[in-house]
Design a protein around this motif. Structure first.
Motif, PDB file in Angstrom:
ATOM      1  N   GLU A  58       6.302   2.571  -6.637  1.00 57.76           N
ATOM      2  CA  GLU A  58       7.060   2.732  -6.983  1.00 57.76           C
ATOM      3  C   GLU A  58       7.845   1.968  -7.059  1.00 57.76           C
ATOM      4  OE1 GLU A  58       6.715   5.887  -4.517  1.00 57.76           O
ATOM      5  OE2 GLU A  58       7.213   7.594  -5.916  1.00 57.76           O
ATOM      6  N   LYS A  95     -15.000   1.548  13.582  1.00 59.81           N
ATOM      7  CA  LYS A  95     -14.715   0.466  14.643  1.00 59.81           C
ATOM      8  C   LYS A  95     -15.124   2.071  16.480  1.00 59.81           C
ATOM      9  CE  LYS A  95     -10.255   0.512  13.011  1.00 59.81           C
ATOM     10  NZ  LYS A  95      -8.611   1.499  13.123  1.00 59.81           N
ATOM     11  N   GLU A 109      -0.465   9.317  -3.805  1.00 62.48           N
ATOM     12  CA  GLU A 109      -0.255  10.242  -2.894  1.00 62.48           C
ATOM     13  C   GLU A 109      -1.185  11.488  -3.386  1.00 62.48           C
ATOM     14  OE1 GLU A 109       1.191   7.861  -4.787  1.00 62.48           O
ATOM     15  OE2 GLU A 109       2.902   7.601  -3.463  1.00 62.48           O
ATOM     16  N   GLY A 132       0.860  -1.447   0.137  1.00 57.62           N
ATOM     17  CA  GLY A 132      -0.268   0.113   0.042  1.00 57.62           C
ATOM     18  C   GLY A 132       0.764   1.406   0.065  1.00 57.62           C
ATOM     19  N   ARG A 157     -11.260   5.592   8.047  1.00 56.71           N
ATOM     20  CA  ARG A 157     -10.506   4.587   8.240  1.00 56.71           C
ATOM     21  C   ARG A 157     -11.410   4.138  10.023  1.00 56.71           C
ATOM     22  NH1 ARG A 157      -8.841   5.873   4.491  1.00 56.71           N
ATOM     23  NH2 ARG A 157      -8.686   4.295   2.603  1.00 56.71           N
ATOM     24  N   GLY A 209       4.334   4.022  -3.044  1.00 59.64           N
ATOM     25  CA  GLY A 209       5.879   3.501  -2.902  1.00 59.64           C
ATOM     26  C   GLY A 209       5.944   2.213  -3.425  1.00 59.64           C
TER      27      GLY A 209
END
Ligand code: 3H9
Length: 688
Positions: free
Chosen positions: A110, A286, A130, A64, A282, A107
Motif C-alpha cells: 500500500e 521451534k 490481508e 511484509g 510460524r 501495508g
C-alpha cells in the motif's frame, strides 16, 4: 540525515532522498517504525533540496506490511500507522518512487501504491494478503488498486490474497518497470518525473458494455463468489464493500470508509482466530530444547509401496526436485501408480502451472524398482506399506540392511508405535514418523513423529524436509494416533454418542458442516476413511468401541465399510455426486435406535444445534488438552494447525484449542451463545 534501528534516510544526490526500511525480519511497518517514518516524509516535503523520495527495504524485502502483533493493542490518538505515512505522502509535493527488492505485501504494498512510480526486481512479489488474516487492506489498498487495475481484477487479487510475481505485476500495470538487480538505481531514474497519484484517478470497473448496471453487477457478483458472512466470509464482504466505495465515492470518502471497515475487522473474533493461525504456523519449527544441528542434505529419496499413499508421497518429492525411487513388486500396482503420476503432471500442464518440459522432467524423476538392493545411495526412505506392525518391522529390518548407515528411515504410519518400528533396526536414532495425509500431494499437513531415540539431527532433517516439500509440518510425540487421529477418535466417539441419544447422523453432519463450517461432517469423514479401519483400530485398542454401542462393528458386519462399499453410516449412489454424496439411510438410524434401547441409553431428542457443536468441539479440545499435558503436542497452536490443515476445521474459528478458549472466555463474560455460523453455502474464492 536520520538514523534509527528501524529506518534510515540518506541523501543520494541529484535531489533524491533514499528512505530505507530496516526492521528485520520482514521490515514490518509497526507503530514504532511509522512514528519514525512520518517525520521523515514531512522533513523531505519541507526540504527544498529534495525533489524525489525513493523508498526501499533492507533484508531482501521491501516490507511484509503492518506489524500483525500491533493489532492486539488498540491504537491511541498518538499511534502512527501506515495510513499516517501515506497521508503525509499525499500532502507532499515531492515525487515518490518505490524500489522493491523482495516482497511488498499488505501495508508495504500500500505504501508502494501511494508512490508515483514503482520499480521492482524480477524475483519480487507484490500483494494484499490481508484477507488471510481476516482483514482488508486498510491503508488505501482497496481504494488505489481498483483505480490502478480496475475493480474486477483488484477484487480477484485481494479476495484471494494473491502474491503476484513482478513480471506478472508489470503486465497488469501494477509496476512501471522490472529489473534484474539494483531496484534503487532503476528507481532513481524516475527522479524529478511528474507526480502521478493513484488517488487522483477514477476507478475503472473492468466490465465492458454494462453501462449504468456495471457497479451493482461487479459488486453483487463478488458478494456471490465468497463464503457467506458467518461461514468464513466476514472479511471478504467488507472488502467488497470497500471496493464498492472506491467505485462510487470520491477518494477521500472511500479512504474513510475503508478505515471504518478495517477497524471493524481488527476487533472481530474471526480475524483474531486467523491471526492466531498465522503465528501458530510460524511457531511450528521451534522445538523447545532441540539442540541446534545441521540437517542432513536430502539429495535422493525412496518410497516403499506404490499404493495411493506411496504414489502421492513420491509425487511430493518429485515436485520438490528430489529424485525418488519407488519399491514395488506388483506390476499391476506399478502400472496404476505410473498412470496416477502422469495424470497428475498432465493436469498441472493443462492448468498452466507447469511447462510440458518441467512436467516431463519431474514425472521421470520417479523411478520404479522391485528390490531393496537399489536403495544403497538414498538419503531418506519413506515406508508406505500396509498398516500392520509385523509387516512394517520386516520392512524396516530390510531397509536397515539395504541403505547406507547415515540414511534416515521414516514410516508413514498413522497410528503405530514408532519406537517399536525403530527397534527393528540398528539405527533407532535415524528413525522417525512422517505421517502424510491423503491425498499426499494435495494435503498440506505432515505430522513428524519423534520417537524416544530419534536424534536431534534426524528431527531437524524432518523439519527442514517438511519445508522443502512445502508441507505444514507439525512435530508430534509418539503416542497412539499421534495428534490428529487420536483426537479424531474422540471427536467421532462424541458424534456416535449424540446419535445414540436419538440425533440422526445426517443432522449432526449438517450442523458441523453447514453451521459450524467443517469441510465434512464426522459421519461422512468416517465413511470416507473406511469403517473397517475404525473397527480394526478400536479392536486393536483393547476392543473399545467408538461411543457406547458397537454400531461400527455391526455396520462392518453388514459389509457397510463406508464410501468405498457404497454404504456406511450413509448410502452412496454412483448416480448421485459421483458416488461421493452422503444419502441419509433410515435403516442405520433404526439400527442405532435399537442398539441404544438395548443398552438403555437415555434419549435426548430436543438437543439443540448449539449443543451438538459444543459437545463435538469440547471432545476435541479435551483430548487436545490431554495431548499438551502429556507432551505429545508441543503447544495448543500446533493442534490447531493439525486440525485446520488435516481435518478441515474452519480456520476462522482458529482451531479446536483456540475455539475452546474463546468459548470459555465468552462464557466467563456471561455470553453463553456459542460462536457459530448460520449458513449453508461455501464457495472457494478466499482463503479466509
Ligand atoms: C497489513 O498490512 C494491514 C494494512 O493493510 C493496514 C494497516 C493500517 N507482522 O513467514 P516467515 C514474522 S496486515 C509481524 O517465517 P518467510 C513472522 O511471524 C499485514 N510479523 O518468513 C516470523 O517471525 P518469527 C499484511 C511478521 O520468509 C518472521 O516474520 N501482510 C509479519 O517464509 C518470518 O516470517 C501479510 O499478511 C508481519 N506482517 O515469509 C504478510 N510478517 O521468526 C504476512 C512476518 O519470530 N507475512 N512476520 O517466527 C508473510 O506472508 C510472510 O511472513 C512473508 C515472509 C512472505 C513476508
Amino acid at each position: 540525515m536520520s538514523d534509527s534501528n528501524k529506518v534510515r534516510a540518506t541523501d543520494a544526490g541529484d535531489g533524491i532522498r533514499l528512505i530505507t526500511l530496516d526492521n528485520p525480519p520482514v521490515n514490518a511497518l509497526g507503530y514504532a517504525l511509522c512514528a519514525e517514518l512520518v517525520p521523515l516524509v514531512e522533513a523531505a516535503a519541507k526540504d527544498a533540496t529534495v525533489n524525489t523520495v525513493v523508498f526501499t527495504g533492507a533484508n531482501g524485502m521491501f516490507s511484509g506490511g503492518a506489524d500483525v502483533n500491533d493489532f492486539s493493542t488498540p491504537p491511541t490518538a498518538e499511534t502512527k500507522t501506515v495510513r499516517d505515512v501515506i497521508e503525509a505522502m499525499e500532502r507532499s509535493n515531492k515525487t515518490f518512487v518505490a524500489a522493491i527488492d523482495g516482497n511488498a505485501l499488505g501495508g508495504g504494498f500500500e505504501l508502494a501504491l501511494a508512490c508515483d512510480y514503482r520499480v521492482a526486481t524480477s524475483k519480487s512479489r507484490v500483494g494484499l494478503p490481508e484477507i488471510k488474516l481476516g482483514l482488508l487492506p486498510g491503508a488505501g489498498g482497496t481504494q488505489r488498486l481498483p483505480r490502478l487495475i480496475g475493480a474486477n481484477d483488484a477484487l480477484q487479487m485481494m479476495l484471494k490474497g494473491e502474491m503476484v510475481k513482478a513480471p506478472d505485476a508489470l503486465a497488469k500495470k501494477i509496476l512501471d518497470e522490472v529489473v534484474e538487480s539494483d531496484a534503487v538505481a532503476a528507481a532513481e531514474k524516475y527522479a524529478g518525473k511528474p507526480k502521478r497519484r493513484i488517488s487522483a484517478m477514477k476507478t475503472e470497473l473492468g466490465v465492458a458494455n454494462l453501462g449504468l448496471f456495471a457497479t451493482p453487477f461487479v459488486v453483487a457478483q463478488a458478494h456471490m463468489m465468497v463464503p457467506l458472512e458467518e461461514n468464513g466470509g466476514f472479511a471478504a464482504h467488507k472488502l467488497i464493500d470497500a471496493v464498492q466505495a472506491a467505485i462510487e465515492l470520491p477518494f477521500a470518502r472511500g479512504w474513510a470508509r475503508e478505515m471504518r471497515l478495517f477497524m471493524e475487522l481488527v476487533v472481530s473474533p474471526q480475524s483474531a482466530a486467523l491471526r492466531h493461525v498465522f503465528f501458530a504456523e510460524r511457531e511450528l519449527s521451534k522445538v523447545p530444547g532441540l539442540p541446534k544441528t545441521e540437517p542432513l542434505e536430502i539429495k535422493k529419496a525412496a518410497v516403499i509401496g506404490a499404493g495411493t499413499m506411496g504414489t502421492g508421497i513420491a509425487i511430493v518429492f518429485a515436485e520438490a526436485g528430489i529424485p525418488v525411487t519407488v519399491i514395488e513388486t506388483k506390476d499391476e500396482a506399478v502400472e496404476k501408480s505410473r498412470e496416477m503420476i502422469f495424470g497428475m503432471f498432465k493436469y498441472q500442464v493443462d492448468k498452466g502451472r507447469l511447462s510440458q518440459e518441467d512436467a516431463w522432467k519431474r514425472a521421470n524423476s520417479i523411478s520404479f524398482e522391485t528390490d531393496f538392493s537399489e536403495l544403497g545411495d538414498v538419503d531418506i526412505v519413506v515406508e508406505a506399506v500396509f498398516e500392520s506392525m509385523p509387516v512394517k518391522k520386516e520392512v524396516f529390518a530390510k531397509l536397515d540392511a539395504a541403505t547406507k548407515p547415515e540414511a534416515i528411515l521414516a514410516s508413514n504410519t498413522s497410528t503405530l508405535d514408532i519406537d517399536e518400528i525403530a527397534a527393528a533396526t540398528k539405527r533407532p536414532g535415524k528413525v522417525l514418523g512422517l505421517h502424510f495425509f491423503a491425498p499426499a500431494n494435495i494435503m498440506k499437513l505432515l505430522e513428524i513423529v519423534r520417537g524416544k531415540e530419534t536424534s536431534p539431527q534426524t528431527l531437524t532433517t524432518g523439519i527442514a524436509l517438511g519445508k522443502k516439500l512445502r508441507k505444514v509440518a507439525v512435530v508430534s510425540g509418539n503416542a497412539f494416533g499421534f495428534i490428529g487421529n487420536r483426537m479424531l477418535f474422540e471427536y467421532e466417539a462424541q458424534a456416535v454418542q449424540l446419535a445414540e441419544e436419538g440425533v440422526s447422523p445426517a443432522r449432526i453432519d449438517k450442523v458441523m458442516k453447514a453451521k459450524f463450517g467443517f469441510a465434512m461432517g464426522p459421519f461422512a469423514v468416517a465413511d470416507l476413511s473406511g469403517l473397517d479401519v475404525y473397527n480394526f483400530i478400536s479392536q486393536s485398542q483393547h476392543g473399545t468401541p467408538l461411543g457406547r454401542i458397537p454400531i461400527i462393528a455391526k455396520l462392518v458386519e453388514q459389509g457397510r465399510l463406508g464410501q468405498k462399499s457404497g454404504a456406511g453410516f450413509f448410502k452412496y449412489d454412483k448416480a448421485v455426486g459421483k458416488g461421493r454424496e452422503a444419502i441419509p439411510d433410515p435403516e442405520v438410524e433404526q439400527l442405532i435406535a435399537q442398539l441404544a434401547k438395548e443398552a438403555g441409553i437415555p434419549q435426548n431428542p430436543n438437543v439443540t444445534d448449539e449443543e451438538i457443536i459444543a459437545r463435538c468441539t469440547r471432545a476435541l479440545a479435551d483430548s487436545g488438552a490431554e495431548l499438551v499435558r502429556t507432551g505429545v503436542a508441543l503447544r495448543p497452536g500446533d493442534i490447531d494447525i493439525v486440525w485446520i490443515y488435516g481435518y478441515g476445521f474452519p480456520p476462522h474459528h482458529g482451531g479446536p484449542m483456540h475455539y475452546a478458549k474463546e468459548v470459555a472466555l465468552r462464557q466467563a463474560q456471561g455470553d453463553n451463545t456459542p460462536k457459530t455460523s448460520h449458513t449453508t453455502e461455501t464457495k472457494e474464492l478466499t482463503h479466509a
